[in-house]
Write a protein that holds these residues in place. Structure first.
Motif, PDB file in Angstrom:
ATOM      1  N   ALA A 143      41.994   9.663  30.674  1.00  0.00           N
ATOM      2  CA  ALA A 143      43.065  10.280  31.479  1.00  0.00           C
ATOM      3  C   ALA A 143      43.042  11.778  31.242  1.00  0.00           C
ATOM      4  O   ALA A 143      43.140  12.221  30.104  1.00  0.00           O
ATOM      5  N   GLN A 144      42.879  12.530  32.301  1.00  0.00           N
ATOM      6  CA  GLN A 144      42.955  13.990  32.137  1.00  0.00           C
ATOM      7  C   GLN A 144      44.305  14.488  32.636  1.00  0.00           C
ATOM      8  O   GLN A 144      45.225  14.648  31.861  1.00  0.00           O
ATOM      9  N   CYS A 145      44.450  14.717  33.956  1.00  0.00           N
ATOM     10  CA  CYS A 145      45.790  15.107  34.413  1.00  0.00           C
ATOM     11  C   CYS A 145      46.730  13.917  34.389  1.00  0.00           C
ATOM     12  O   CYS A 145      47.937  14.079  34.323  1.00  0.00           O
ATOM     13  N   GLY A 146      46.192  12.714  34.462  1.00  0.00           N
ATOM     14  CA  GLY A 146      47.008  11.513  34.347  1.00  0.00           C
ATOM     15  C   GLY A 146      47.576  10.986  35.655  1.00  0.00           C
ATOM     16  O   GLY A 146      48.222   9.939  35.669  1.00  0.00           O
ATOM     17  N   TYR A 147      47.336  11.683  36.751  1.00  0.00           N
ATOM     18  CA  TYR A 147      48.012  11.299  37.992  1.00  0.00           C
ATOM     19  C   TYR A 147      47.422  10.038  38.614  1.00  0.00           C
ATOM     20  O   TYR A 147      48.123   9.271  39.253  1.00  0.00           O
ATOM     21  N   CYS A 148      46.137   9.825  38.410  1.00  0.00           N
ATOM     22  CA  CYS A 148      45.508   8.614  38.941  1.00  0.00           C
ATOM     23  C   CYS A 148      45.607   7.464  37.953  1.00  0.00           C
ATOM     24  O   CYS A 148      45.244   6.335  38.263  1.00  0.00           O
ATOM     25  N   CYS A 187      39.827   9.711  41.483  1.00  0.00           N
ATOM     26  CA  CYS A 187      40.184  10.581  40.369  1.00  0.00           C
ATOM     27  C   CYS A 187      39.486  11.912  40.605  1.00  0.00           C
ATOM     28  O   CYS A 187      38.278  11.953  40.802  1.00  0.00           O
ATOM     29  N   ARG A 188      40.255  12.998  40.589  1.00  0.00           N
ATOM     30  CA  ARG A 188      39.656  14.310  40.840  1.00  0.00           C
ATOM     31  C   ARG A 188      39.280  15.014  39.545  1.00  0.00           C
ATOM     32  O   ARG A 188      38.650  16.056  39.571  1.00  0.00           O
ATOM     33  N   CYS A 189      39.709  14.470  38.405  1.00  0.00           N
ATOM     34  CA  CYS A 189      39.509  15.195  37.145  1.00  0.00           C
ATOM     35  C   CYS A 189      38.315  14.705  36.339  1.00  0.00           C
ATOM     36  O   CYS A 189      37.530  15.494  35.848  1.00  0.00           O
ATOM     37  N   THR A 190      38.199  13.393  36.144  1.00  0.00           N
ATOM     38  CA  THR A 190      37.321  12.912  35.069  1.00  0.00           C
ATOM     39  C   THR A 190      35.865  12.769  35.458  1.00  0.00           C
ATOM     40  O   THR A 190      35.010  12.720  34.585  1.00  0.00           O
ATOM     41  N   LEU A 247      45.216  15.068  43.002  1.00  0.00           N
ATOM     42  CA  LEU A 247      45.909  13.826  43.374  1.00  0.00           C
ATOM     43  C   LEU A 247      47.397  14.074  43.584  1.00  0.00           C
ATOM     44  O   LEU A 247      48.033  13.442  44.403  1.00  0.00           O
TER      45      LEU A 247
HETATM   46  S1  FES Z   1      42.939  12.206  35.651  1.00  0.00           S
HETATM   47 FE1  FES Z   1      43.511  13.657  37.189  1.00  0.00          FE
HETATM   48  S2  FES Z   1      43.118  12.555  38.992  1.00  0.00           S
HETATM   49 FE2  FES Z   1      42.324  11.240  37.480  1.00  0.00          FE
END
Ligand code: FES
Ligand code: FES
Lengths: 177, 463
Positions: free
Chosen positions: A94-99, A132-135, B192
């Protein structure tokens, strides 16, 4: 009507065509499902309905009936994490955690269904359509595989579980909702 | 230094995996109104009339704002750095990109807010639009920005310039001139979590602003400037961002939500839809980069001429800063002593472009690396050795005349070669980042070297 959320029966009064996402967040303040797109395209709003991952943004309240709804709040809490939550934490999935809520529930459902170790392709299949846009997905896939093998907890991780993929393989498919 | 090399748990990891992390959308304030924006359906049009009377009368509508309600409507994101303002918070006389906000409403629920948007009457007069930055400097290009085709405020120039060494000499000496055009495209950040703000009016007149910003103090300054209130009237709460990647450096949602909160005296939440995020949020800029290099047949890059166009979209935002970074990095990881660089910030009828991961630098790095490979192909020499030969070395000076103290091109290139099993000639395999000497100090590179211990040689602007 009554809604069975994480084992608790809750009274709701939203109109029958209100999306389950809206009911959970706005009426019941169950906040783990997120508004990502409200079009079935991202998976951030995923909840389990009778154990199956569904996109709550596309699911009208009326269609839920007396089914059991599980959200991340019902999966585990700080100090008492479900295996899949532990694995996501241990392995930086989990990076930003939104997904993350949607990913966790889809992964949890897969592991429950399989009842044992899941392989890479099964994870990719279960998480297709979860954006997921971060990981870059690699750590998420590893975490789900680790969780299915019970490889969670504080001990340091010696090596990655899965061979590094030669190319990103998550397919952004249509909504399974 | 206990943290270096250690495996540390994320401080917010448990909160993320238990969904306890509180994003703006998760903040619950009773009585919160829903905000929606009326956005331009046209790429370019004059606004002849805005009539909000009918929208204001709808039951359930608690606030409607247009440019008339903004104390300081035109404020630039970089005004504090001396870059003049060009962008209105809410469009007044014209719209310059599709999706540009013109009016916003706050209502008891989202259906009412959308109904109110429908009730706002706007008369447009459509104008020709410009989409291809390569046409911006044409005499007959549609004129869409009051400053002209390009951002005109780089000191006395209308573009960012670098002049270093003697580029004419380099092109006279060259055995080969290698040219290339590189065109990295726009990229949507696509976090997101879409752009979102929740603004709560507090007793005593302060506003509490829950924001998804990546740049808290920056957003604080922008909102205060538009509202013409002292900073201490605003309390920003942030820190948990559902993905940003640069796109949440723009103060996209806070100011309009704040205006609506002031107007309605109610908490207001403005969460962009995914469609708004794609259509109207800023993107990474598209670029058009033309490079011509003067090279010798044994692989020295003697000089470089560069013309860059940076598509700023409809307004300047951060683009003058982006093109400046681009200019400073336009030789990449290599030292080229003779330079002529001209970088233009071009206006088009596209969404304004903004920061995104390595803003201004990734575009030129991509161009430079492709170009180095192209040079090696033209000369028929190893692309590895070409890179090592021209690599930044201690004491070399950058395009903007900063003396390099610890450049990493040589060790990184050698490590990469080792990993992929590339066999290098012995003189290259033994290279270090040390100051140039002996065979590796050809005459044309002497002039640009900084004396030992020097740091900055000239002014950074290069213009
Ligand atoms: S952790 Fe940021 S969108 Fe998946
Ligand atoms: S919010 Fe439901 S799939 Fe994106």
């Amino acid at each position: 009507m009554q809604l069975n959320v994480n084992g608790v029966s809750r009274a709701v009064s939203s109109p029958p065509l209100t999306s389950l996402l809206e009911v959970l967040r706005e009426e019941l303040a169950v906040l783990s499902p997120k508004h990502g797109c409200e079009q079935g395209g991202c998976g951030a709003c995923t909840v389990l309905v009778d154990g199956e991952p569904r996109r709550s943004c596309l699911l009208p309240l009326a269609a839920v009936g007396d089914a059991r709804i599980t959200t991340v709040e019902g999966l585990g809490a700080p100090g008492d994490l479900a295996p899949v939550q532990s694995a996501f934490h241990d392995r930086y999935a989990a990076q930003c955690g939104y997904c993350t809520s949607g990913m966790l529930l889809a992964a949890h459902a897969l592991i429950e269904r399989k009842g044992g170790p899941v392989d890479r392709d099964e994870v990719l299949d279960a998480l297709s359509g979860h954006v997921c846009r971060c990981t870059g997905y690699v750590k998420i896939v590893e975490a789900v595989m680790a969780a299915s093998r019970g490889q969670v907890g504080a001990e340091p991780i010696e090596q990655p579980l899965a061979p590094e993929p030669s190319q990103p393989e998550i397919e952004i498919a249509g909504s399974p909702a | 230094m206990k943290a270096v090399g250690a495996r540390l748990p994320r401080y917010d990891g448990v909160a993320h995996v238990t969904a306890r992390s509180v994003y703006v959308d998760d903040v619950r304030v009773p009585g919160t109104l829903v905000a929606k924006a009326l956005r331009s359906p046209h790429h370019h049009a004059a606004i002849k009339r805005i009539d909000t009377a009918r929208a204001k009368r709808l039951s359930g509508v608690r606030g409607v704002v247009t440019h008339e309600d903004v104390p300081n409507n035109v404020y630039g994101h970089l005004e504090a750095l001396g870059i003049p303002a060009d962008e209105p918070l809410l469009a007044e006389n014209d719209v310059r990109y599709r999706g540009q906000p013109i009016a916003a409403v706050a209502a008891e629920d989202s259906d009412t807010a959308l109904e109110a948007l429908d009730a706002i009457e706007i008369e447009y007069e459509e104008r020709p639009a410009l989409f291809d930055m390569r046409n911006a400097l044409d005499p007959d290009a549609p004129r869409m920005h009051h400053w002209g085709g390009v951002y005109p405020h780089f000191g006395p120039h209308n573009h960012r310039r670098v002049r270093k060494g003697d580029v004419e000499w380099a092109f006279d000496q060259a055995d080969v001139i290698v040219e290339g055009v590189y065109r990295p495209q726009a990229i949507e950040h696509c976090p997101l979590e879409t752009q979102i703000a929740l603004v709560v009016p507090e007793a005593g007149g302060r506003l509490t602003i829950y924001s998804c910003t990546q740049a808290m103090y920056f957003s604080l300054g922008v909102v205060a400037a538009h509202l013409e209130v002292p900073l201490n009237r605003l309390k920003f709460v942030g820190g948990t961002v559902g993905g940003g990647f640069g796109g949440k450096v723009d103060t996209a949602s806070e100011t309009i939500a704040a205006l609506l909160a002031l107007k309605s005296r109610r908490p207001v939440k403005w969460r962009w839809t995914r469609e708004e995020e794609f259509l109207a949020s800023s993107t990474r800029a598209p670029w058009h980069i033309e490079i011509a290099d003067a090279v010798t047949s044994d692989g020295w890059v003697l000089g470089r001429r560069t013309v860059t166009l940076h598509d700023s979209g409809a307004y300047a935002r951060f683009s003058p800063y982006g093109v400046t970074k681009h200019a400073f990095h336009h030789t990449g990881a290599y030292t080229i002593p003779n330079l002529r660089f001209d970088g233009f910030v071009v206006f088009t009828n596209r969404v304004p472009t903004t920061a995104m991961r390595g803003f201004g630098v990734t575009s030129v790095s991509m161009a430079v690396e492709l170009h180095m490979t192209r040079i090696a192909e033209v000369l028929g020499i190893s692309p590895w050795e070409l890179r090592l030969k021209n690599a930044n070395r201690i004491g070399d000076t950058t395009a903007n005349r900063v003396a390099m103290q610890d450049p990493s091109t040589v060790p990184v290139t050698l490590a990469a070669a080792e990993r992929v099993g590339e066999k290098l000639g012995p003189e290259y395999a033994a290279m270090t980042a040390d100051r140039r000497s002996g065979d590796l100090l050809p005459e044309h590179l002497v002039a640009q070297q900084a004396p030992e211990g020097a740091h900055v040689l000239g002014n950074g602007g290069g213009s």
